[in-house]
Write a protein that holds these residues in place. Structure first.
Motif, PDB file in Angstrom:
ATOM      1  N   SER A   1       0.846  -1.190   0.000  1.00  0.00           N
ATOM      2  CA  SER A   1       0.000   0.000   0.000  1.00  0.00           C
ATOM      3  C   SER A   1       0.883   1.242   0.000  1.00  0.00           C
ATOM      4  N   ALA A   2       0.236   2.396  -0.030  1.00  0.00           N
ATOM      5  CA  ALA A   2       0.989   3.648   0.006  1.00  0.00           C
ATOM      6  C   ALA A   2       1.704   3.827   1.342  1.00  0.00           C
ATOM      7  N   ASP A   3       1.189   3.201   2.398  1.00  0.00           N
ATOM      8  CA  ASP A   3       1.802   3.322   3.723  1.00  0.00           C
ATOM      9  C   ASP A   3       2.947   2.345   3.945  1.00  0.00           C
TER      10      ASP A   3
ATOM     11  N   ARG B   1      -3.896  -6.303   8.523  1.00  0.00           N
ATOM     12  CA  ARG B   1      -3.251  -5.122   7.948  1.00  0.00           C
ATOM     13  C   ARG B   1      -2.225  -4.508   8.895  1.00  0.00           C
ATOM     14  N   TRP B   2      -1.327  -5.343   9.331  1.00  0.00           N
ATOM     15  CA  TRP B   2      -0.226  -4.917  10.205  1.00  0.00           C
ATOM     16  C   TRP B   2       0.896  -4.358   9.333  1.00  0.00           C
ATOM     17  N   ASN B   3       1.248  -3.106   9.548  1.00  0.00           N
ATOM     18  CA  ASN B   3       2.303  -2.457   8.769  1.00  0.00           C
ATOM     19  C   ASN B   3       3.664  -2.937   9.275  1.00  0.00           C
ATOM     20  N   VAL B   4       4.334  -3.767   8.472  1.00  0.00           N
ATOM     21  CA  VAL B   4       5.584  -4.387   8.915  1.00  0.00           C
ATOM     22  C   VAL B   4       6.819  -3.775   8.264  1.00  0.00           C
ATOM     23  N   ALA B   5       6.626  -2.893   7.270  1.00  0.00           N
ATOM     24  CA  ALA B   5       7.774  -2.256   6.618  1.00  0.00           C
ATOM     25  C   ALA B   5       7.300  -1.042   5.841  1.00  0.00           C
TER      26      ALA B   5
END
Length: 228
Positions: A64-66, A167-171
């Protein structure tokens, strides 16, 4: 004879005092270990199979963008000894962690991103309710951090939340766009390092205190979806 008797009595008295000091130093440790052994003793009628089934049923990576988002669903049963300790009021700790490494032919792989999520599961015997807390830092050091807590009526409800990560942001995007072949390593495990030290020592080598799920995925166009 009198001198010998006096010398013998003084020597025996010094030895007796020395032994008393040693026992006084060891007594708190012995009492602490005794309490832990009582806590870890099996509850009458509680089955001790030492077996637990664990698997990852779903594993998705989305760009994603994040950044890189991880969603996964796990299925596992808590080991009997862990459940036994929970019902006796001892909190258990779990950790989900990821690491992304870039392969290098000329040297060992390089870690480019890491993420960790800590969970603490506890049972309150008086209220008969379960509490699950989650934090990005170990709970022993998270006094100034953010810890999210939820209460549950049943153990199964708390486990259902633990077993699903969404949806855990890992990087970040920059971390995974530096080029080269990259692999994400995921692991979910029972974290014994946050338990009291005497309890850690008493569980060393016991198979009933083991819970581990892992998955490794190469980051390619076929394994990473694009968030639309």
């Amino acid at each position: 004879m009198t001198a010998f008797t006096t010398h013998f009595c003084k020597s025996w008295l010094r030895e007796w005092k020395a032994r008393g000091r040693v026992m006084a130093w060891r007594l708190p440790m012995v009492l602490c270990m005794g309490v832990l052994l009582c806590l870890l003793a099996p509850v009458p009628g509680f089955a001790q199979s030492n077996q637990s089934h664990a698997e990852i049923t779903d594993f998705r990576l989305v760009q994603s963008a994040d950044g890189l988002l991880l969603s996964t669903t796990m299925r596992f049963e808590l080991p009997d000894q862990v459940q036994d300790a929970l019902y006796k009021g001892i909190a258990m700790y779990f950790v989900a962690e990821t690491q992304i490494v870039r392969e290098r032919w000329y040297w060992s792989d390089k870690a480019v991103a890491q993420a960790t999520r800590h969970m603490r599961l506890s049972y309150q015997p008086l209220t008969r309710r379960w509490r699950l807390s989650q934090s990005s830092a170990p709970f022993a050091d998270s006094g100034l951090g953010v810890s999210l807590g939820q209460n549950f009526e049943e153990l199964g409800d708390a486990l259902a939340v633990m077993q699903r990560i969404s949806r855990w942001n890992v990087a970040s995007t920059d971390d995974i766009q530096d080029g080269g072949q990259q692999t994400l390593h995921f692991q979910f495990r029972l974290d014994m390092s946050q338990l009291p030290r005497p309890l850690q020592l008493s569980t060393v080598g016991r198979s009933g205190w083991s819970l581990l799920l892992s998955r490794s995925v190469r980051l390619t166009s076929s394994t990473v979806e694009t968030d639309k």
